[in-house]
Scaffold this motif. Sequence first.
Motif, PDB file in Angstrom:
ATOM      1  N   PRO A  21      48.399 121.546  70.198  1.00  0.00           N
ATOM      2  CA  PRO A  21      48.886 121.808  68.842  1.00  0.00           C
ATOM      3  C   PRO A  21      49.668 120.607  68.321  1.00  0.00           C
ATOM      4  O   PRO A  21      50.292 119.875  69.100  1.00  0.00           O
ATOM      5  N   PRO A  22      49.652 120.369  67.012  1.00  0.00           N
ATOM      6  CA  PRO A  22      50.389 119.222  66.462  1.00  0.00           C
ATOM      7  C   PRO A  22      51.889 119.378  66.675  1.00  0.00           C
ATOM      8  O   PRO A  22      52.436 120.481  66.604  1.00  0.00           O
ATOM      9  N   ALA A  23      52.550 118.270  66.941  1.00  0.00           N
ATOM     10  CA  ALA A  23      54.002 118.271  67.158  1.00  0.00           C
ATOM     11  C   ALA A  23      54.548 116.900  66.793  1.00  0.00           C
ATOM     12  O   ALA A  23      53.828 115.897  66.804  1.00  0.00           O
ATOM     13  N   ASP A  24      55.823 116.867  66.438  1.00  0.00           N
ATOM     14  CA  ASP A  24      56.497 115.618  66.097  1.00  0.00           C
ATOM     15  C   ASP A  24      57.582 115.333  67.123  1.00  0.00           C
ATOM     16  O   ASP A  24      58.331 116.235  67.511  1.00  0.00           O
ATOM     17  N   VAL A  25      57.682 114.072  67.523  1.00  0.00           N
ATOM     18  CA  VAL A  25      58.708 113.650  68.476  1.00  0.00           C
ATOM     19  C   VAL A  25      59.458 112.467  67.880  1.00  0.00           C
ATOM     20  O   VAL A  25      58.852 111.465  67.502  1.00  0.00           O
ATOM     21  N   PHE A  26      60.764 112.588  67.772  1.00  0.00           N
ATOM     22  CA  PHE A  26      61.615 111.511  67.274  1.00  0.00           C
ATOM     23  C   PHE A  26      62.406 110.964  68.460  1.00  0.00           C
ATOM     24  O   PHE A  26      63.080 111.718  69.160  1.00  0.00           O
ATOM     25  N   ILE A  27      62.316 109.661  68.663  1.00  0.00           N
ATOM     26  CA  ILE A  27      62.974 109.062  69.816  1.00  0.00           C
ATOM     27  C   ILE A  27      63.530 107.696  69.456  1.00  0.00           C
ATOM     28  O   ILE A  27      62.918 106.946  68.680  1.00  0.00           O
ATOM     29  N   VAL A  28      64.684 107.383  69.995  1.00  0.00           N
ATOM     30  CA  VAL A  28      65.295 106.058  69.818  1.00  0.00           C
ATOM     31  C   VAL A  28      65.123 105.296  71.120  1.00  0.00           C
ATOM     32  O   VAL A  28      65.639 105.703  72.160  1.00  0.00           O
ATOM     33  N   LEU A  29      64.368 104.205  71.082  1.00  0.00           N
ATOM     34  CA  LEU A  29      64.123 103.387  72.263  1.00  0.00           C
ATOM     35  C   LEU A  29      64.886 102.069  72.150  1.00  0.00           C
ATOM     36  O   LEU A  29      65.133 101.577  71.047  1.00  0.00           O
ATOM     37  N   PRO A  30      65.248 101.482  73.283  1.00  0.00           N
ATOM     38  CA  PRO A  30      65.936 100.187  73.231  1.00  0.00           C
ATOM     39  C   PRO A  30      65.006  99.108  72.702  1.00  0.00           C
ATOM     40  O   PRO A  30      63.778  99.204  72.843  1.00  0.00           O
ATOM     41  N   SER A  31      65.570  98.091  72.088  1.00  0.00           N
ATOM     42  CA  SER A  31      64.762  96.980  71.593  1.00  0.00           C
ATOM     43  C   SER A  31      64.359  96.086  72.747  1.00  0.00           C
ATOM     44  O   SER A  31      64.938  96.141  73.840  1.00  0.00           O
ATOM     45  N   GLY A  32      63.359  95.250  72.531  1.00  0.00           N
ATOM     46  CA  GLY A  32      62.953  94.299  73.553  1.00  0.00           C
ATOM     47  C   GLY A  32      61.917  94.844  74.515  1.00  0.00           C
ATOM     48  O   GLY A  32      61.273  95.870  74.269  1.00  0.00           O
ATOM     49  N   GLN A  65      62.104  96.315  77.412  1.00  0.00           N
ATOM     50  CA  GLN A  65      62.293  97.630  78.029  1.00  0.00           C
ATOM     51  C   GLN A  65      61.751  98.735  77.134  1.00  0.00           C
ATOM     52  O   GLN A  65      61.020  99.623  77.586  1.00  0.00           O
ATOM     53  N   GLY A  66      62.087  98.687  75.855  1.00  0.00           N
ATOM     54  CA  GLY A  66      61.570  99.692  74.928  1.00  0.00           C
ATOM     55  C   GLY A  66      60.061  99.630  74.803  1.00  0.00           C
ATOM     56  O   GLY A  66      59.391 100.669  74.734  1.00  0.00           O
ATOM     57  N   ASP A  67      59.511  98.407  74.778  1.00  0.00           N
ATOM     58  CA  ASP A  67      58.051  98.252  74.690  1.00  0.00           C
ATOM     59  C   ASP A  67      57.362  98.848  75.907  1.00  0.00           C
ATOM     60  O   ASP A  67      56.303  99.483  75.792  1.00  0.00           O
ATOM     61  N   ASP A  68      57.940  98.646  77.095  1.00  0.00           N
ATOM     62  CA  ASP A  68      57.339  99.173  78.328  1.00  0.00           C
ATOM     63  C   ASP A  68      57.356 100.700  78.341  1.00  0.00           C
ATOM     64  O   ASP A  68      56.388 101.342  78.755  1.00  0.00           O
ATOM     65  N   ILE A  69      58.469 101.285  77.894  1.00  0.00           N
ATOM     66  CA  ILE A  69      58.557 102.745  77.875  1.00  0.00           C
ATOM     67  C   ILE A  69      57.536 103.325  76.898  1.00  0.00           C
ATOM     68  O   ILE A  69      56.843 104.303  77.202  1.00  0.00           O
ATOM     69  N   LEU A  70      57.419 102.703  75.722  1.00  0.00           N
ATOM     70  CA  LEU A  70      56.453 103.185  74.733  1.00  0.00           C
ATOM     71  C   LEU A  70      55.030 103.044  75.262  1.00  0.00           C
ATOM     72  O   LEU A  70      54.194 103.932  75.063  1.00  0.00           O
ATOM     73  N   ALA A  71      54.741 101.928  75.958  1.00  0.00           N
ATOM     74  CA  ALA A  71      53.405 101.728  76.519  1.00  0.00           C
ATOM     75  C   ALA A  71      53.093 102.803  77.559  1.00  0.00           C
ATOM     76  O   ALA A  71      51.965 103.306  77.630  1.00  0.00           O
ATOM     77  N   ALA A  72      54.094 103.174  78.354  1.00  0.00           N
ATOM     78  CA  ALA A  72      53.884 104.216  79.357  1.00  0.00           C
ATOM     79  C   ALA A  72      53.615 105.559  78.700  1.00  0.00           C
ATOM     80  O   ALA A  72      52.754 106.339  79.152  1.00  0.00           O
ATOM     81  N   ILE A  73      54.329 105.860  77.620  1.00  0.00           N
ATOM     82  CA  ILE A  73      54.098 107.111  76.894  1.00  0.00           C
ATOM     83  C   ILE A  73      52.683 107.142  76.341  1.00  0.00           C
ATOM     84  O   ILE A  73      51.976 108.155  76.424  1.00  0.00           O
ATOM     85  N   ARG A  74      52.235 106.023  75.789  1.00  0.00           N
ATOM     86  CA  ARG A  74      50.876 105.945  75.230  1.00  0.00           C
ATOM     87  C   ARG A  74      49.825 106.168  76.320  1.00  0.00           C
ATOM     88  O   ARG A  74      48.805 106.833  76.089  1.00  0.00           O
ATOM     89  N   ARG A  75      50.068 105.591  77.507  1.00  0.00           N
ATOM     90  CA  ARG A  75      49.097 105.742  78.600  1.00  0.00           C
ATOM     91  C   ARG A  75      48.972 107.200  79.031  1.00  0.00           C
ATOM     92  O   ARG A  75      47.874 107.693  79.296  1.00  0.00           O
ATOM     93  N   PRO A 132      47.283 109.886  75.626  1.00  0.00           N
ATOM     94  CA  PRO A 132      46.308 109.190  74.773  1.00  0.00           C
ATOM     95  C   PRO A 132      46.085 109.941  73.465  1.00  0.00           C
ATOM     96  O   PRO A 132      46.131 111.175  73.417  1.00  0.00           O
ATOM     97  N   GLY A 133      45.870 109.171  72.409  1.00  0.00           N
ATOM     98  CA  GLY A 133      45.680 109.766  71.093  1.00  0.00           C
ATOM     99  C   GLY A 133      46.965 109.948  70.323  1.00  0.00           C
ATOM    100  O   GLY A 133      46.956 110.406  69.180  1.00  0.00           O
ATOM    101  N   LEU A 134      48.063 109.561  70.931  1.00  0.00           N
ATOM    102  CA  LEU A 134      49.361 109.673  70.276  1.00  0.00           C
ATOM    103  C   LEU A 134      49.422 108.755  69.056  1.00  0.00           C
ATOM    104  O   LEU A 134      48.993 107.612  69.112  1.00  0.00           O
ATOM    105  N   GLN A 135      49.944 109.254  67.961  1.00  0.00           N
ATOM    106  CA  GLN A 135      50.114 108.441  66.761  1.00  0.00           C
ATOM    107  C   GLN A 135      51.571 108.004  66.678  1.00  0.00           C
ATOM    108  O   GLN A 135      52.471 108.848  66.633  1.00  0.00           O
TER     109      GLN A 135
END
Length: 205
Positions: free
Chosen positions: A81-92, A94-104, A107-110
């Motif tokens: 079902p559709p859902a919204d997630v709001f998250i504050v990630l660190p810059s740089g 570390q934040g990019d790595d966490i976001l990449a892991a979430i995407r992996r 899949p299909g996350l917008q």
Amino acid sequence: MADYDVAVIFGLPYRDRATFPNNVFFALQGPQGDEWLDKPTWKGQVNLREHMVRRQLSASVIQAINRIRCRHVTDDRGGCPPADVFIVLPSGDQGDDILAAIRREMPGLQVVDWPFEPDGPKVRRGSAGAPHERLLTFMDNRAPGRTSMTVVARELGLKPNAKKDLQKNLRNQDHPTTLALKAIGVGYAVTGKGRSARSELVKAA
């Protein structure tokens, strides 16, 4: 919570960097010497300690995201079902790595930017030397009763000299500010004398 369609993740579950990765690695690979502690490498990871911290953060965030209804599979392709997630990630990185892991893992996350400001949008104060309009707006929105000039000065961002100038104008019954306040049922009052004197704006019921 499993049926909620929104999750807000503010703050990440960091563990003690000085103990968590070392303890986990020692438990799996056995105790290591000072050389490893100075340069925690393993199987191509230049800084295994930092890598473990990021993976732990990513796993915790993914688990938190999947507490809401996106954990429910709705079709044979793994849809949910559709859902919204709001998250504050660190810059740089570390934040990019966490976001990449979430995407992996999801899949299909917008992903879209969230224009989040921790302290709220910046508000520019008007000139402290011309508080007329701001004073009228402030008092017009106040409930009937007494408002000390100390409160007025704080709300309008007036410096001591500007506060004195305003009080001087309010003592003048013919000043435009005094007349405008009267029109909305507000009068200027001073009780006491000397240092114990108290200046207030009094709004009628």
